[in-house]
Design a protein around this motif. Sequence first.
Motif, PDB file in Angstrom:
ATOM      1  N   TYR A 154     -51.678 -15.265  20.372  1.00 38.97           N
ATOM      2  CA  TYR A 154     -51.575 -16.525  21.116  1.00 38.97           C
ATOM      3  C   TYR A 154     -50.678 -16.352  22.341  1.00 38.97           C
ATOM      4  N   ASP A 155     -49.523 -15.716  22.161  1.00 35.49           N
ATOM      5  CA  ASP A 155     -48.603 -15.506  23.276  1.00 35.49           C
ATOM      6  C   ASP A 155     -49.245 -14.659  24.371  1.00 35.49           C
ATOM      7  N   ARG A 156     -50.030 -13.665  23.973  1.00 39.59           N
ATOM      8  CA  ARG A 156     -50.706 -12.805  24.962  1.00 39.59           C
ATOM      9  C   ARG A 156     -51.711 -13.617  25.773  1.00 39.59           C
ATOM     10  N   VAL A 157     -52.535 -14.415  25.104  1.00 39.81           N
ATOM     11  CA  VAL A 157     -53.521 -15.232  25.801  1.00 39.81           C
ATOM     12  C   VAL A 157     -52.826 -16.282  26.670  1.00 39.81           C
ATOM     13  N   LEU A 158     -51.765 -16.887  26.151  1.00 40.56           N
ATOM     14  CA  LEU A 158     -51.021 -17.886  26.920  1.00 40.56           C
ATOM     15  C   LEU A 158     -50.480 -17.291  28.209  1.00 40.56           C
ATOM     16  N   LYS A 159     -49.932 -16.095  28.129  1.00 40.98           N
ATOM     17  CA  LYS A 159     -49.387 -15.447  29.328  1.00 40.98           C
ATOM     18  C   LYS A 159     -50.481 -15.171  30.358  1.00 40.98           C
ATOM     19  N   ALA A 205     -55.125 -23.444  17.360  1.00 42.04           N
ATOM     20  CA  ALA A 205     -55.454 -24.307  16.227  1.00 42.04           C
ATOM     21  C   ALA A 205     -54.997 -23.683  14.917  1.00 42.04           C
ATOM     22  N   ASP A 206     -55.173 -22.389  14.803  1.00 43.38           N
ATOM     23  CA  ASP A 206     -54.748 -21.680  13.593  1.00 43.38           C
ATOM     24  C   ASP A 206     -53.232 -21.756  13.430  1.00 43.38           C
ATOM     25  N   LEU A 207     -52.493 -21.484  14.508  1.00 38.73           N
ATOM     26  CA  LEU A 207     -51.031 -21.511  14.454  1.00 38.73           C
ATOM     27  C   LEU A 207     -50.511 -22.924  14.241  1.00 38.73           C
ATOM     28  N   LEU A 208     -51.075 -23.889  14.958  1.00 33.69           N
ATOM     29  CA  LEU A 208     -50.599 -25.269  14.852  1.00 33.69           C
ATOM     30  C   LEU A 208     -50.784 -25.792  13.428  1.00 33.69           C
ATOM     31  N   ARG A 209     -51.939 -25.547  12.847  1.00 38.14           N
ATOM     32  CA  ARG A 209     -52.192 -26.050  11.491  1.00 38.14           C
ATOM     33  C   ARG A 209     -51.253 -25.389  10.475  1.00 38.14           C
ATOM     34  N   ALA A 210     -50.978 -24.092  10.664  1.00 36.81           N
ATOM     35  CA  ALA A 210     -50.065 -23.402   9.751  1.00 36.81           C
ATOM     36  C   ALA A 210     -48.663 -23.981   9.849  1.00 36.81           C
ATOM     37  N   ARG A 211     -48.201 -24.257  11.058  1.00 40.74           N
ATOM     38  CA  ARG A 211     -46.879 -24.864  11.218  1.00 40.74           C
ATOM     39  C   ARG A 211     -46.837 -26.263  10.595  1.00 40.74           C
ATOM     40  N   HIS A 279     -58.934 -27.521  16.693  1.00 44.84           N
ATOM     41  CA  HIS A 279     -59.525 -26.691  17.752  1.00 44.84           C
ATOM     42  C   HIS A 279     -60.307 -27.539  18.750  1.00 44.84           C
ATOM     43  N   ASP A 280     -61.148 -28.427  18.261  1.00 41.55           N
ATOM     44  CA  ASP A 280     -62.010 -29.193  19.154  1.00 41.55           C
ATOM     45  C   ASP A 280     -61.199 -30.122  20.054  1.00 41.55           C
ATOM     46  N   VAL A 281     -60.176 -30.746  19.496  1.00 41.71           N
ATOM     47  CA  VAL A 281     -59.344 -31.638  20.301  1.00 41.71           C
ATOM     48  C   VAL A 281     -58.534 -30.845  21.321  1.00 41.71           C
ATOM     49  N   MET A 282     -57.979 -29.717  20.904  1.00 38.97           N
ATOM     50  CA  MET A 282     -57.180 -28.905  21.825  1.00 38.97           C
ATOM     51  C   MET A 282     -58.045 -28.364  22.960  1.00 38.97           C
TER      52      MET A 282
END
Length: 421
Positions: A154-159, A205-211, A279-282
Amino acid sequence: MLLTSLELTDYRSYPRLSLAVKPGITVLVGRNGQGKTNIVEAVWYLATLSSHRVSHDAALVHRGESTAIIRASFLRAGRPLQVDLEITPGRSNRARVQGSGLSRLRDLLGEVRAVLFAPEDLGLVKADPEGRRRFLDELLFVIAPRYASVKADYDRVLKQRSNLLKQMRSMRRGSSGRSVGGLDPAESAESTLVVWDQQLARLGADLLRARLHLVNRLRPHVGYSYLRVSSDEGAEESLSLPPDQRPEVNSPADVAYRSAVLDELGALPGTLPTTVEIHDVMLRMLGERHDEEIDRGVTLVGPHRDDMEIRLHDFPAKGYASHGESWSLALSLRLGSYDLLRLEEGDLGDGEPILILDDVFSELDVHRRERLGRIVTGATQVLITTANDTDIPTSLHGDMHLVDVTLGEAVPRNSSAGSSW
């Protein structure tokens, strides 16, 4: 799990250190600046691959040396576990488990289970969301190590997406660039941005749901722990039960995961939307905010902007809680994490984590200090640092081992250097 021995080579103030550690309570005693925290920091680094004091590894290496080495022996689920870590600033750190090298350093996460409470934790209540996100991720990686890879991706894609937004901002301001293969640069960039949207939404979505799932599980333990450390209710017999036997309690302390994506989704507190729903909302929100993101050159949607809200008496703790209440809340977050890890033991069923209290007794008033002593007395293994014997609460009893720490040395009290208890 249990730490049985720790060896440091060129780590911080220790050219060489070999320390045997027993079950029960080990108290490292020494004046400030002698290296007490360096010892427990090394254990925490094995658990999280990060320091609770500094963000860069260079400070961890003894002055004049290029590499620091941490070697530790544990008992996990009744079986020996050996972990070796080489820290080399400017290069990739290397780790070995049971003598075998790991292809990826983050594969070490989850092997060592620990919870640390330190003065820096006051920032969990009073500082910015970044520290609270880091707190959640560290706990998440111990429970479910695969999310370390999700977070790294996620951090790689965000950057990369944020870099593209900055390029598009420059184009919008007049530096359009040259066409590539007949394609307009702005159109090409827009197409690439859509691809990054899709990847960011999938990983986010995967990270957010896990948190969110983690916070939902952590909430009752935080509320319970706050009662134990903040008031006379902490002396009630029902508040001394193990995590799997506790009744529901009405606590003034609460935590909740806050995300613009969840607000848009209309998720109710305590619920857990599906990954597809998130995922769909994000993905839709990312598309709707393209213009604003390009103007600002930053990604405005995703778990990197989320927060864990801490509330006291239904008010945001930041700006409302007193100094003492803030300390109780910070301590409750760590003790709640400790209780959660006792329940969620991992694949090996290795029981409770190592509990580390780094120089916290001097920060707590006498009542909170005594209550904390009662809480941790029954733990299988506790590592404590303190500058003064007098700060050790009288409520802390049982098997206690004192280690005197002076610059470069840690010697069990009433024994000669190099001997064990």
